[in-house]
Design a protein around this motif. Structure first.
Motif, PDB file in Angstrom:
ATOM      1  N   GLY A  70     -41.601 104.428  59.088  1.00 56.00           N
ATOM      2  CA  GLY A  70     -40.698 105.420  59.671  1.00 56.00           C
ATOM      3  C   GLY A  70     -41.180 106.834  59.451  1.00 56.00           C
ATOM      4  N   LYS A 127     -44.542 111.048  57.709  1.00 56.94           N
ATOM      5  CA  LYS A 127     -44.767 112.491  57.993  1.00 56.94           C
ATOM      6  C   LYS A 127     -45.761 112.793  59.114  1.00 56.94           C
ATOM      7  CE  LYS A 127     -43.032 114.361  53.719  1.00 56.94           C
ATOM      8  NZ  LYS A 127     -42.428 113.167  53.203  1.00 56.94           N
ATOM      9  N   GLN A 139     -42.018  99.076  68.447  1.00 57.42           N
ATOM     10  CA  GLN A 139     -40.735  99.643  68.001  1.00 57.42           C
ATOM     11  C   GLN A 139     -39.696  98.550  67.732  1.00 57.42           C
ATOM     12  OE1 GLN A 139     -39.054 102.842  70.408  1.00 57.42           O
ATOM     13  NE2 GLN A 139     -37.026 101.986  70.018  1.00 57.42           N
ATOM     14  N   VAL A 140     -39.046  98.685  66.589  1.00 57.43           N
ATOM     15  CA  VAL A 140     -37.973  97.750  66.226  1.00 57.43           C
ATOM     16  C   VAL A 140     -36.640  98.473  66.347  1.00 57.43           C
ATOM     17  CG1 VAL A 140     -36.949  96.506  64.264  1.00 57.43           C
ATOM     18  CG2 VAL A 140     -39.415  96.372  64.685  1.00 57.43           C
ATOM     19  N   SER A 162     -32.500  98.820  68.485  1.00 61.32           N
ATOM     20  CA  SER A 162     -31.650  98.523  69.640  1.00 61.32           C
ATOM     21  C   SER A 162     -32.365  98.798  70.957  1.00 61.32           C
ATOM     22  CB  SER A 162     -30.352  99.326  69.566  1.00 61.32           C
ATOM     23  OG  SER A 162     -30.641 100.696  69.568  1.00 61.32           O
ATOM     24  N   ILE A 199     -38.141 104.507  56.100  1.00 61.86           N
ATOM     25  CA  ILE A 199     -37.179 104.342  57.213  1.00 61.86           C
ATOM     26  C   ILE A 199     -35.777 104.519  56.637  1.00 61.86           C
ATOM     27  CG2 ILE A 199     -36.184 102.655  58.824  1.00 61.86           C
ATOM     28  CD1 ILE A 199     -38.972 101.508  59.211  1.00 61.86           C
ATOM     29  N   ALA A 230     -31.016 103.858  60.124  1.00 64.73           N
ATOM     30  CA  ALA A 230     -30.016 104.173  61.156  1.00 64.73           C
ATOM     31  C   ALA A 230     -29.579 102.860  61.803  1.00 64.73           C
ATOM     32  CB  ALA A 230     -30.627 105.103  62.206  1.00 64.73           C
ATOM     33  N   GLN A 234     -29.203 101.956  64.766  1.00 62.97           N
ATOM     34  CA  GLN A 234     -30.024 101.479  65.888  1.00 62.97           C
ATOM     35  C   GLN A 234     -31.276 100.757  65.391  1.00 62.97           C
ATOM     36  OE1 GLN A 234     -29.035 104.648  65.567  1.00 62.97           O
ATOM     37  NE2 GLN A 234     -27.771 105.137  67.342  1.00 62.97           N
ATOM     38  N   ILE A 283     -38.740 100.802  50.929  1.00 57.31           N
ATOM     39  CA  ILE A 283     -39.302 101.855  50.071  1.00 57.31           C
ATOM     40  C   ILE A 283     -38.804 103.175  50.641  1.00 57.31           C
ATOM     41  CG2 ILE A 283     -41.415 102.938  49.207  1.00 57.31           C
ATOM     42  CD1 ILE A 283     -42.874 100.273  49.884  1.00 57.31           C
ATOM     43  N   LYS A 307     -37.506 107.356  49.279  1.00 59.42           N
ATOM     44  CA  LYS A 307     -37.321 108.244  48.113  1.00 59.42           C
ATOM     45  C   LYS A 307     -35.851 108.637  47.930  1.00 59.42           C
ATOM     46  CE  LYS A 307     -38.326 112.636  50.395  1.00 59.42           C
ATOM     47  NZ  LYS A 307     -39.204 113.783  50.521  1.00 59.42           N
ATOM     48  N   ASP A 308     -35.015 108.368  48.948  1.00 66.25           N
ATOM     49  CA  ASP A 308     -33.591 108.718  48.859  1.00 66.25           C
ATOM     50  C   ASP A 308     -32.785 107.491  48.420  1.00 66.25           C
ATOM     51  OD1 ASP A 308     -30.973 109.381  49.235  1.00 66.25           O
ATOM     52  OD2 ASP A 308     -31.117 109.718  51.407  1.00 66.25           O
ATOM     53  N   ALA A 340     -30.198 106.150  50.914  1.00 64.79           N
ATOM     54  CA  ALA A 340     -30.585 105.808  52.293  1.00 64.79           C
ATOM     55  C   ALA A 340     -29.894 104.506  52.702  1.00 64.79           C
ATOM     56  CB  ALA A 340     -32.104 105.661  52.388  1.00 64.79           C
ATOM     57  N   GLY A 353     -38.648 105.596  45.625  1.00 63.49           N
ATOM     58  CA  GLY A 353     -39.852 106.306  45.194  1.00 63.49           C
ATOM     59  C   GLY A 353     -40.583 106.905  46.378  1.00 63.49           C
ATOM     60  N   ASP A 354     -41.628 107.657  46.047  1.00 56.57           N
ATOM     61  CA  ASP A 354     -42.442 108.318  47.065  1.00 56.57           C
ATOM     62  C   ASP A 354     -43.422 107.299  47.654  1.00 56.57           C
ATOM     63  OD1 ASP A 354     -44.234 109.809  48.521  1.00 56.57           O
ATOM     64  OD2 ASP A 354     -44.363 111.424  47.046  1.00 56.57           O
ATOM     65  N   LEU A 355     -43.323 107.099  48.950  1.00 57.93           N
ATOM     66  CA  LEU A 355     -44.151 106.063  49.572  1.00 57.93           C
ATOM     67  C   LEU A 355     -45.642 106.354  49.387  1.00 57.93           C
ATOM     68  CD1 LEU A 355     -45.568 106.706  52.660  1.00 57.93           C
ATOM     69  CD2 LEU A 355     -43.167 106.986  53.202  1.00 57.93           C
ATOM     70  N   PHE A 356     -45.999 107.627  49.232  1.00 60.30           N
ATOM     71  CA  PHE A 356     -47.419 107.964  49.088  1.00 60.30           C
ATOM     72  C   PHE A 356     -47.964 107.511  47.732  1.00 60.30           C
ATOM     73  CE2 PHE A 356     -45.804 110.740  52.387  1.00 60.30           C
ATOM     74  CZ  PHE A 356     -46.735 110.507  53.383  1.00 60.30           C
TER      75      PHE A 356
HETATM   76  C1  LIG Z   1     -29.535 105.203  72.105  1.00 63.00           C
HETATM   77  C2  LIG Z   1     -30.410 105.232  70.878  1.00 63.00           C
HETATM   78  C3  LIG Z   1     -31.294 104.201  70.692  1.00 63.00           C
HETATM   79  C4  LIG Z   1     -32.117 104.186  69.546  1.00 63.00           C
HETATM   80  N1  LIG Z   1     -32.955 103.150  69.371  1.00 63.00           N
HETATM   81  C5  LIG Z   1     -33.680 103.081  68.225  1.00 63.00           C
HETATM   82  C6  LIG Z   1     -34.538 101.963  67.960  1.00 63.00           C
HETATM   83  O1  LIG Z   1     -34.674 101.035  68.767  1.00 63.00           O
HETATM   84  N2  LIG Z   1     -35.214 101.943  66.789  1.00 63.00           N
HETATM   85  C7  LIG Z   1     -35.121 102.937  65.852  1.00 63.00           C
HETATM   86  O2  LIG Z   1     -35.760 102.836  64.793  1.00 63.00           O
HETATM   87  N3  LIG Z   1     -34.339 104.015  66.086  1.00 63.00           N
HETATM   88  C8  LIG Z   1     -33.633 104.120  67.259  1.00 63.00           C
HETATM   89  N4  LIG Z   1     -32.880 105.221  67.489  1.00 63.00           N
HETATM   90  C9  LIG Z   1     -33.024 106.372  66.586  1.00 63.00           C
HETATM   91  C10 LIG Z   1     -32.201 106.227  65.317  1.00 63.00           C
HETATM   92  O3  LIG Z   1     -30.917 106.746  65.530  1.00 63.00           O
HETATM   93  C11 LIG Z   1     -32.862 107.037  64.177  1.00 63.00           C
HETATM   94  O4  LIG Z   1     -33.020 108.377  64.588  1.00 63.00           O
HETATM   95  C12 LIG Z   1     -34.223 106.499  63.765  1.00 63.00           C
HETATM   96  O5  LIG Z   1     -34.153 105.101  63.500  1.00 63.00           O
HETATM   97  C13 LIG Z   1     -34.682 107.207  62.501  1.00 63.00           C
HETATM   98  O6  LIG Z   1     -35.992 106.828  62.202  1.00 63.00           O
HETATM   99  P1  LIG Z   1     -36.544 106.928  60.715  1.00 63.00           P
HETATM  100  O7  LIG Z   1     -35.701 106.123  59.807  1.00 63.00           O
HETATM  101  O8  LIG Z   1     -37.993 106.615  60.784  1.00 63.00           O
HETATM  102  O9  LIG Z   1     -36.433 108.506  60.420  1.00 63.00           O
HETATM  103  P2  LIG Z   1     -35.438 109.305  59.496  1.00 63.00           P
HETATM  104  O10 LIG Z   1     -34.026 108.977  59.797  1.00 63.00           O
HETATM  105  O11 LIG Z   1     -35.866 110.719  59.598  1.00 63.00           O
HETATM  106  O12 LIG Z   1     -35.727 108.747  58.041  1.00 63.00           O
HETATM  107  C14 LIG Z   1     -36.901 108.983  57.314  1.00 63.00           C
HETATM  108  C15 LIG Z   1     -36.680 108.393  55.931  1.00 63.00           C
HETATM  109  O13 LIG Z   1     -37.863 108.514  55.184  1.00 63.00           O
HETATM  110  C16 LIG Z   1     -37.533 108.858  53.863  1.00 63.00           C
HETATM  111  N5  LIG Z   1     -38.674 109.556  53.285  1.00 63.00           N
HETATM  112  C17 LIG Z   1     -39.147 110.789  53.584  1.00 63.00           C
HETATM  113  N6  LIG Z   1     -40.244 111.065  52.868  1.00 63.00           N
HETATM  114  C18 LIG Z   1     -40.475 109.987  52.078  1.00 63.00           C
HETATM  115  C19 LIG Z   1     -41.451 109.660  51.113  1.00 63.00           C
HETATM  116  N7  LIG Z   1     -42.453 110.516  50.807  1.00 63.00           N
HETATM  117  N8  LIG Z   1     -41.372 108.481  50.488  1.00 63.00           N
HETATM  118  C20 LIG Z   1     -40.380 107.611  50.767  1.00 63.00           C
HETATM  119  N9  LIG Z   1     -39.414 107.850  51.672  1.00 63.00           N
HETATM  120  C21 LIG Z   1     -39.469 109.034  52.328  1.00 63.00           C
HETATM  121  C22 LIG Z   1     -36.293 109.721  53.959  1.00 63.00           C
HETATM  122  O14 LIG Z   1     -35.547 109.669  52.750  1.00 63.00           O
HETATM  123  C23 LIG Z   1     -35.564 109.070  55.135  1.00 63.00           C
HETATM  124  O15 LIG Z   1     -34.637 108.108  54.695  1.00 63.00           O
HETATM  125  C24 LIG Z   1     -32.053 105.247  68.609  1.00 63.00           C
HETATM  126  C25 LIG Z   1     -31.146 106.285  68.829  1.00 63.00           C
HETATM  127  C26 LIG Z   1     -30.343 106.283  69.939  1.00 63.00           C
HETATM  128  C27 LIG Z   1     -29.375 107.404  70.110  1.00 63.00           C
END
Ligand SMILES: Cc1cc2nc3c(=O)[nH]c(=O)nc-3n(C[C@H](O)[C@H](O)[C@H](O)COP(=O)(O)OP(=O)(O)OC[C@H]3O[C@@H](n4cnc5c(N)ncnc54)[C@H](O)[C@@H]3O)c2cc1C
Length: 322
Positions: A210, A214, A250-251, A253, A268, A271, A273, A287, A289-290, A293, A305-308
């Protein structure tokens, strides 16, 4: 009127996994209601699936045959299944939730004065059919009123195909009456959600990345872990929207629904979705860091923890353990 009819997806490969999962849902429903289960499918191409089910096979399968059903049309399918369902009079008709099913089954259901209960993720005693509302924020249980048939589509990954066992079903041919004039649509190329160079749906292990990663330049870190584990690489939507990985990985909804033995979520948030696409996995490792989450709510194992730091250490540990 009684019985449960489980319908195959009619496409070249018969969508074998979805059929097995729908049969698993059918067996659960059979246990709850004491009703017998049968299966049905269109055409010859998927007949093999009737011969290779895992788990206890239904006693009987109905192979629907008609030249006008060789290519999918909602008109043809509605006519064929309407006639078969009138003949068998089942209480419940279960389908895998696919694009095709979304297209023709609501119309089929209205022929019986019913609606389709779609995207069902669980079946409760009663029976009650559970589905999510508002992108998974609410969960609702539908209890069909009156007599059948009750039309239900089963969310991919929500039920685990039964392992082992298996055997062949007795196959009966069913020839519906269809006139060419009744088919008003011309079939085009079947829709494919994503290019099929990777089959996440049948992957046993998935490492999913996810926005915590970065930058695209950091992806090799996670790729190395996936390789060490013999896993497919997948991603949350922002990673694919950014073009860092192709959409087919992509995984969620609006991506793939997966149910591997191991789903390792790296950076990740969880969320809803994303969760709807992977929460059926057998073992979820996260994994992040929050510590708050939402991914940790569905995780079997969580590493805060920090994924890096965590990912390279994990990769080394996996290699060392081999
Ligand atoms: C109609 C619709 C459909 C959607 N369909 C999908 C879908 O099919 N799939 C999907 O995934 N999303 C979908 N989304 C988007 C979804 O709402 C989220 O925005 C998305 O899943 C967030 O992706 P993310 O978790 O990678 O990013 P973020 O929500 O930004 O999360 C990043 C995470 O990484 C962590 N992090 C940051 N730095 C580090 C580090 N150094 N070490 C460890 N952890 C760290 C943070 O704490 C955070 O929890 C959809 C949204 C809508 C509105």
């Amino acid at each position: 009127m009684s019985g449960i009819l489980v319908v195959q997806e009619a496409r070249g490969d018969g969508n074998a996994r979805a059929f097995q999962e729908t049969l698993a849902a059918g067996r659960l429903l059979a246990g709850l209601t004491g009703q017998a289960m049968e299966a049905a499918g269109i055409g010859d191409q998927n007949k093999d699936l009737f011969l290779h089910v895992t788990g206890t096979p239904p006693a009987r399968a109905h192979a629907i045959r008609h030249p006008l059903l060789e290519k999918y049309t909602s008109d043809g399918y509605v006519l064929a299944f309407e006639q078969l369902i009138k003949k068998l009079a089942p209480d419940y008709v279960l389908f895998p939730h696919s694009y095709q099913v979304r297209d023709y089954v609501p119309r089929l259901a209205t022929r019986f004065g019913k609606v389709m209960i779609s995207d069902v993720t669980a079946i409760e005693a009663g029976p009650g059919f559970v589905r999510q509302l508002f992108q998974g924020k609410l969960s609702a249980t539908y209890r069909p009123a009156g007599s059948g048939p009750c039309f239900v589509s089963i969310q991919s990954g929500a039920f685990r195909a039964d392992a082992g066992g298996g055997g062949a079903m007795d196959i009966e041919e069913f020839a519906p009456e269809i006139d060419a004039a009744q088919i008003r649509t011309k079939p085009g190329e079947p829709f494919r959600g994503a290019a099929q160079t990777v089959d996440l749906g049948s992957a046993q292990r998935i490492v999913s990345v996810g926005r915590g990663i970065k930058e695209a330049e950091n992806l090799p870190l996670v790729q190395a872990l996936a390789e060490a584990l013999g896993a497919e690489l997948a991603a949350s939507r922002p990673i694919c929207d950014n073009g860092w990985l192709p959409m087919e990985r992509q995984v969620g909804s609006s991506g793939h629904t997966v149910a591997p033995k191991l789903y390792l979520a790296v950076g990740i948030s969880g969320a809803i979705q994303h969760l709807v696409g992977m929460k059926g996995s057998q073992c979820i490792v996260a994994i992040n860091k929050d510590p708050d989450a939402p991914i940790f709510e569905v995780a079997d194992y969580g590493i805060v923890g920090d994924l890096f730091e965590v990912v390279p250490a994990l990769t080394e540990a996996v290699k060392a353990a081999k």
